[in-house]
Design a protein around this motif. Structure first.
Motif, PDB file in Angstrom:
ATOM      1  N   HIS A   1      20.593  65.462   1.975  1.00 48.69           N
ATOM      2  CA  HIS A   1      20.333  65.461   3.415  1.00 48.69           C
ATOM      3  C   HIS A   1      21.027  64.280   4.100  1.00 48.69           C
ATOM      4  CE1 HIS A   1      16.396  67.919   2.707  1.00 48.69           C
ATOM      5  NE2 HIS A   1      17.495  68.640   2.588  1.00 48.69           N
TER       6      HIS A   1
ATOM      7  N   ALA B   1      23.770  64.554   7.039  1.00 41.88           N
ATOM      8  CA  ALA B   1      23.504  63.894   8.319  1.00 41.88           C
ATOM      9  C   ALA B   1      24.614  62.903   8.663  1.00 41.88           C
ATOM     10  CB  ALA B   1      22.155  63.190   8.273  1.00 41.88           C
TER      11      ALA B   1
ATOM     12  N   ILE C   1      21.899  67.564  12.941  1.00 46.01           N
ATOM     13  CA  ILE C   1      21.308  66.613  11.990  1.00 46.01           C
ATOM     14  C   ILE C   1      19.876  67.004  11.659  1.00 46.01           C
ATOM     15  CG2 ILE C   1      20.502  64.227  11.759  1.00 46.01           C
ATOM     16  CD1 ILE C   1      23.007  63.368  13.288  1.00 46.01           C
TER      17      ILE C   1
ATOM     18  N   VAL D   1      18.590  67.718   7.898  1.00 43.65           N
ATOM     19  CA  VAL D   1      17.565  66.876   7.288  1.00 43.65           C
ATOM     20  C   VAL D   1      16.312  67.675   6.936  1.00 43.65           C
ATOM     21  CG1 VAL D   1      15.998  64.945   7.730  1.00 43.65           C
ATOM     22  CG2 VAL D   1      18.401  64.772   8.379  1.00 43.65           C
TER      23      VAL D   1
END
Length: 633
Positions: A390, A394, A612, A616
């Motif tokens: 993640h 990101a 993002i 995430v």
């Protein structure tokens, strides 16, 4: 004559009471299965005044035992009894009893040894305390079953204890008592039906699949998506438990035609033993297979090998796939020995298609345990942390959707804006361009290092994302060093530098965005397909805004050419003053450019933040469902 009659009467009286003598010496062998005293009368139908109490103990030598007590309620003494420990749904006694008090003795029924206890005399008893030990290879529930006799014609049968869970762990046997009656496993239908609509495991009022019963209490469970076992909402699930000399497994998949579990020494798929449960539509049947995941070095692949699975149950109903089978503790596949008593990473996956006679590639329906686990331990297995994946996603989105896009725009269209205003001794456009590009460089390098730490090598996925990412990182890495070595503005090599700097920067931007598109297709990323439409929206917005800025730039240049038409002024000093004045002012339409930049900045930031969040919280759809369920929406 009188003596003879008296002798015959005494002999007849003695022969008339065989049952009394049998009662006094303990239960006969005929009671092993029925647990009836054989007194010729029926058992009492009223509630039994006797009960069985269990208490796990550990002696001084480290042996783990169970203290078993038959006790009476009130003043209800008893004269005889028989007690056994039986598995659920079985009449065969298991374990070994140890008797430490007078009035009782161990008795052997069937193939065991000292697996029952009965009385040795008919003296009144208020309670009997015994010691029981489970077989070394037993794993599961047992229930202590007793019959208690008060007198010759009064007795109770079917007196049962609370379930006792026997768990075989790496450190030995553990016991766990329960005040609840054990859940009887619901037989699942084995008919094949593919015409009905799939049942959503999270829909209201739906009865979950029986595979979830006993999870992490009598068997280990590991499922996908994360934390789905407790809510019984797994779309892929494997269960495991040790039974005798073999391990028993269950595989389940919702709305998929195959499910698989693999044992691995590491977190990378390759050189692994795989167990498959597959619904083969062309055959109209469910089958189990054993296969081998090839080493990731020469290339990803999977092929089937000779199966060592013993099928116990299989079904495909309402598009829910289920298999239950046993596997030997030790097996050798492709020259590699797998001892299931050892610790392994456990992989699970599911898919919707096949490639010939082997499994097709799974999409997002896959996971692996965070640590190596013991299949003999009944505990909740945790999935591997995805925080590094993640973070990588990101960082790359923030770098190439956000920072790089804004930094490139500033350098291209704002050299004649905010003229005369400086930051740290540099023109505003250059100072902010440098800030955004340094930000891009740092995030890219960090994301590159993070993903290599997570994967531990080169990605084996059949996807160009890794190659494009390396190209992007390489181009981005050399940019600041090129900028540090740029020639002076008026030197002959400066135009060449300008073109190279422009080309490398734009190629890195293009490759970075294309790489993000391909990342959506990676199963490890668990990104929704509709994320591509957000990326398409960003590209359209980015191109449109560049088009508007280009039109504004052309209009500014045209106005500059009109205003700078040579005047018939003979004064050289006035021309010099006019030139200096032009250099100190923003070019035409600067207010429009600033307004457009505000729109572009806000739009890019919002799009980048949205992407993002999706990265995430991946898989975002499952996270959304979990939040809704917790909030009772």
């Amino acid at each position: 004559m009188g003596k003879t009659v008296w002798l015959v009467c005494c002999l007849a009286l003695a022969l008339h009471q065989p049952e009394v003598h049998a009662f006094g010496r303990g239960a006969p062998d005929s009671a092993c299965l029925s647990m009836l005293p054989g007194h010729g009368t029926d058992a009492q139908s009223s509630p039994s005044p006797y009960s069985i109490v269990l208490a796990p103990i550990e002696n001084g030598n480290g042996r783990r035992l169970v203290n078993v007590t038959i006790t009476s309620q009130g003043n209800a003494d008893f004269a005889g009894f028989i007690i056994q420990a039986r598995p659920e749904n079985s009449d065969n006694p298991v374990g070994t009893f140890e008797v430490r008090q007078e009035g009782a003795k161990a008795h052997t029924c069937g193939s065991g040894l000292k697996n029952s206890v009965t009385h040795t005399d008919k003296n009144p008893k208020r309670k009997v305390e015994l010691i029981w030990e489970a077989p070394a290879d037993y794993d599961g529930h047992v229930i202590f079953n007793a019959s208690v006799v008060r007198d010759y014609s009064t007795f109770w049968t079917g007196i049962k204890s609370a379930p006792l869970l026997v768990r075989r762990t790496a450190t030995g046997v553990e016991y766990e008592t329960s005040s609840k009656k054990p859940t009887t496993r619901i037989p699942y239908q084995t008919t094949i039906s593919s015409t009905q609509r799939p049942v959503n495991p999270q829909s209201e009022n739906q009865v979950s699949h029986p595979i979830f019963e006993g999870c992490n209490s009598i068997k280990g469970c590991f499922g996908w998506p994360s934390n789905c076992v407790a809510s019984k909402s797994c779309r892929v699930l494997v269960t495991y438990m040790f039974k005798g000399s073999a391990y028993e497994f269950e595989l389940f998949a919702d709305d998929r035609v195959w499910a698989a579990a693999a044992f691995s020494d590491d977190k990378i798929m390759g050189d692994d033993s795989v167990m498959e449960c597959a619904y083969e539509e062309d055959k109209g049947e469910v089958n189990t297979y054993v296969s081998w995941n090839d080493s990731p070095n020469p290339g990803k692949g999977n092929h089937r090998v000779e199966s060592d699975l013993t099928v116990l149950e299989k079904s495909y109903k309402d598009k829910q796939l289920y298999c239950r089978f046993s596997k030997p503790r030790v097996s050798t596949i492709e020259g590699v020995t797998f001892d299931l008593d050892k610790h392994y990473h456990l992989f699970i996956a599911a898919g919707t298609d096949f490639k010939g006679n082997r499994l097709g590639y799974h999409q997002s329906e896959r996971d692996l345990t965070a640590e190596k686990i013991s299949l003999a331990d009944i505990q909740a297995a945790k999935g591997a942390s995805k925080i590094l994946v993640h973070l990588h996603g990101a960082f790359m989105v923030a770098a190439w959707i956000g920072a790089a896009s804004i930094g490139i725009l500033l350098a291209r269209y704002f050299k004649k804006t905010w003229v005369g205003s400086q930051l740290c001794g540099k023109d505003q456009w250059f100072a902010w361009h440098r800030v955004f590009m340094i930000f891009t460089w740092c995030l890219t390098v960090a994301g590159f290092v993070i993903i290599f730490i997570e994967i531990g090598g080169w990605s084996s996925a059949d996807n160009p994302h890794a190659i494009l990412g390396c190209i992007t990182t390489g181009l981005a890495f050399i940019q600041p060093f090129m900028a540090a070595l740029r020639p002076a503005p008026n030197t002959p090599k400066r135009p060449l530098f300008n073109w190279l700097h422009w080309l490398v920067g734009n190629l890195a931007h293009i490759f970075g965005i294309v790489s993000i598109f391909f990342a959506v297709l990676l199963p490890r990323a668990e990104l929704p397909e509709w994320m591509n439409w957000i990326l398409v929206g960003f590209v359209a917005f980015h191109v449109f805004m560049h088009f508007i800025f280009s039109i504004a730039g052309c209009a500014s240049d045209r106005k500059k050419r009109v205003n700078s038409f040579p005047m018939r002024d003979m004064s050289h000093s006035r021309n010099a003053l006019h030139s200096s004045y032009e250099k100190s002012q923003d070019s035409s339409f600067s207010c429009l450019r600033k307004f457009l930049f505000a729109i572009y900045f806000i739009g890019v930031v919002l799009l980048a933040v949205t992407l993002i969040v999706i990265v995430v919280l991946a898989p975002i759809e499952d996270t959304y469902k979990d939040v809704r369920s917790k909030l009772n929406f």
